[in-house]
Scaffold this active site. Structure first.
Site, PDB file in Angstrom:
ATOM      1  N   LYS A 112      45.147 -48.919  25.499  1.00  0.00           N
ATOM      2  CA  LYS A 112      45.470 -48.752  24.081  1.00  0.00           C
ATOM      3  C   LYS A 112      46.987 -48.690  23.932  1.00  0.00           C
ATOM      4  O   LYS A 112      47.699 -48.347  24.872  1.00  0.00           O
ATOM      5  CB  LYS A 112      44.789 -47.516  23.496  1.00  0.00           C
ATOM      6  N   THR A 118      52.150 -47.313  30.928  1.00  0.00           N
ATOM      7  CA  THR A 118      52.085 -47.522  29.490  1.00  0.00           C
ATOM      8  C   THR A 118      51.275 -46.449  28.811  1.00  0.00           C
ATOM      9  O   THR A 118      50.727 -45.559  29.458  1.00  0.00           O
ATOM     10  CB  THR A 118      51.459 -48.862  29.141  1.00  0.00           C
ATOM     11  N   GLU A 128      52.179 -52.093  16.437  1.00  0.00           N
ATOM     12  CA  GLU A 128      51.982 -51.580  15.079  1.00  0.00           C
ATOM     13  C   GLU A 128      52.555 -52.529  14.029  1.00  0.00           C
ATOM     14  O   GLU A 128      53.757 -52.810  14.028  1.00  0.00           O
ATOM     15  CB  GLU A 128      52.602 -50.192  14.945  1.00  0.00           C
ATOM     16  N   ASN A 170      54.178 -46.137   9.962  1.00  0.00           N
ATOM     17  CA  ASN A 170      54.926 -45.037  10.556  1.00  0.00           C
ATOM     18  C   ASN A 170      55.628 -44.145   9.549  1.00  0.00           C
ATOM     19  O   ASN A 170      56.205 -43.123   9.912  1.00  0.00           O
ATOM     20  CB  ASN A 170      55.891 -45.583  11.603  1.00  0.00           C
TER      21      ASN A 170
END
Lengths: 388, 388
Positions: free
Chosen positions: B168, B179, B258, B383
């Protein structure tokens, strides 16, 4: 001869449109009536433009008499032709002003990778000597703008002398050794070597502490001419005045960062050394996650912790010694989140347009303060379509 | 006992919602029927969470039997209480599964600075031993997601054995040594020390070459269990398979970054050394100006030059030796922009959803390839409101 009250003696300028990109001001010449002591600092970017190369040469003897600046085209990555073009422009300006080519400092800012439109510039330079006027510096501040939303200019008195500074940003801004473009003029008499030292001292805690987007321009230049027409001044006063003005202009660059809605000021205290303090402060102010949270007034302070912690090479950093606060609102104290009751106060605080973040590393006595801005939809918009 | 064709033998999992934030999957346990050889790598962020601390301890003997992972809360900056909570969770899971606490590797991902909702987690763990099922790994891949838009999972065969990996992202992603979260399961028999070496080799050119936003998470973990139930395999084949799978998952993390609309692949060749190649490639892929230009399909390639040049410390970099191309379209050749006729072809190319940037530094023989994504309105949106 009319001298505006707050402009240094013996500096004239002209600002005009020569049609580089559109019909806004894109070209300015600022000249001293007499040769001036001078100092300058330039970008460390290895793809710097030929104007930087020529500027470095010309300021090396500590003397200049004119700045010539165009916006809308950075003249970078343009090879030998780009360099020859700058030399020709500088020669033409010197001829117009009846001064030495070596006393002209050129700057270009704008898009990278395109040759300057020389015919337009030649036509623009022709007659500019006659068009120079005392005062008019606000027009020069306007002519050097790219994505700035307003011209940045400050003046102050030092004894009988005057100091004026203009600057532009506001994208591709994480200066190293100098900022995008900033120019200072004074009629104080200052020795070139002292001028160089004063400028260097003033640039480090101001322009070098600004980051709009962590991208360092190929064109950064900060330069000062002191033509001496107002005589000697107290050097300590001059240093302080120059530092204060650099700081004010630097803050303005951050506040007017591309698309910015909020100024972010990060202070890191109790670091082992100044380099560590700056490293951590820049890590926070450059974090896209911190910047977007501040844009959205999201009290997601954990991202400050992340940005401190990602400075891996700072192996003395220990979460258990760290304090984090927004303004006067503590959010993290030596290993633990402060009571979540503070979150609503924090959310209110984040609606302000100046956000101060304070970090104590709990290690030593050094500190650093840096300025940046939030990351907004408008930054994406401005930079998704810059040349299109 | 049903075994899905492409799942390694002897691994069961359960994925569920325990109500940490909302009603989506937020908790998963993945367990081997027998103790497995294991290796793991973790974030270098100095604000790492207590799950990282416990994970490091537990994998140190090269043996694990279960992963327990929650999303929606990173359990970072939570002090002694946070650490005690992880130890309790690990103990409860071990009890449920009737295995040793020391054979459980925990991970948490999500918001920083909040204590875990322990009562909800205790209730979730109760009975999970009975709920474990063979296969079902896609549910686990889903349960570890935060802002990911889809679960990331790959499988392959190595001789008689199977290797499966889940991962993920997709924000706070510039991993260093590991990661965000990635887990590999195999029924191959591999010695723990060999497993450790294989994992390290595979992580460097894959996960460590991804950057969504230059922010390094506090929770990065990549871990592998090899339970040996399918017997020995050719080690070279296993290494290659693990490397390929890491690379595929890493690319997917970048593509699903994102708010991303485009995958960016930057290859820097002819560098003096691998470190220089990586430094320059990361500088390009992390530049907000490069990322926004690609989002807007703006052929503003000069920003690539800027991003190369801002690697000041690489003092061997010389613009006159550099070539820059997008896909097969050259834009800059050793000191000069390539004919502007290419700009319309470049603009068309930029409308693709995978953008390849090639840079030759013209200095040596080393190269690096990194992956990132464009910077979009949606990144700002996601964000700006993450915890609100």
């Amino acid at each position: 001869m009319r001298i505006l009250s707050m402009q240094p003696k013996g500096f004239r300028c002209c600002a005009k449109n020569v049609g580089i990109k559109d019909t806004t001001l894109d070209f300015t010449v600022i000249a001293s009536d007499v040769p001036a002591a001078a100092a300058a600092m330039f970008t460390q970017n290895r793809f710097c433009g030929p104007a930087i190369t020529v500027g470095r040469e010309h300021v090396s003897n500590g003397r200049l008499q004119a700045f010539v600046i165009n916006s809308k085209n950075a003249n970078v990555a343009t090879g030998e032709e780009g360099l020859a073009n700058v030399r020709e422009l500088v020669g033409l300006v010197a001829e117009e002003l009846n001064i030495e080519s070596e006393d002209v400092l050129p700057s270009s800012t704008g898009v990278i990778g395109r040759q300057l439109p020389m015919e337009k510039l030649r036509q623009g330079i022709a007659g500019s000597g006659q068009q120079l006027q005392y005062g008019h510096l606000e027009q020069a501040a306007r002519a050097i703008m790219t994505t700035d939303t307003y011209p940045k200019m400050h003046c102050c008195r030092i004894g009988n002398a005057t100091l004026v500074g203009i600057a532009k940003g506001v994208g591709m801004i994480e200066p190293n050794m100098a900022t995008m473009l900033a120019y200072f003029l004074t009629d104080a008499s200052v020795d070139p070597e002292q001028l160089r030292v004063c400028l260097k001292e003033a640039v480090e805690p101001s322009f070098n502490m600004v980051s709009v987007d962590s991208d360092t321009s190929t064109s950064d230049t900060v330069a000062i001419m002191a033509n001496g027409l107002a005589g000697e001044v107290n050097l300590a006063d001059f240093r302080q005045a120059l530092q204060d003005m650099c700081l004010r202009l630097a803050r303005e660059l951050a506040r007017d960062g591309e698309g910015a809605s909020k100024l972010i000021e990060v202070t890191v205290e109790h670091a082992l050394n100044a380099q560590q303090a700056k490293r951590v402060a820049k890590s926070i102010v450059n974090s896209p996650l911190v910047k977007t949270a501040i844009f959205g007034s999201d009290p997601n302070w954990g991202r400050i912790a992340m940005a401190i912690g990602k400075c891996y090479e700072q192996d003395t950093i220990v979460p258990e010694k760290i304090d984090i606060a927004f303004g006067c609102i503590p959010v993290y104290h030596r290993g633990l989140a402060v009571d979540e009751g503070h979150l609503s106060a924090l959310k209110n605080y984040l609606d302000h347009d100046e956000i101060a973040i304070h970090v104590s590393l709990g290690l030593g006595e050094e500190q650093a303060r840096v300025w940046g801005c939030d990351l907004t939809y408008d930054y994406v918009k401005i930079n998704g379509t810059y040349t299109s």
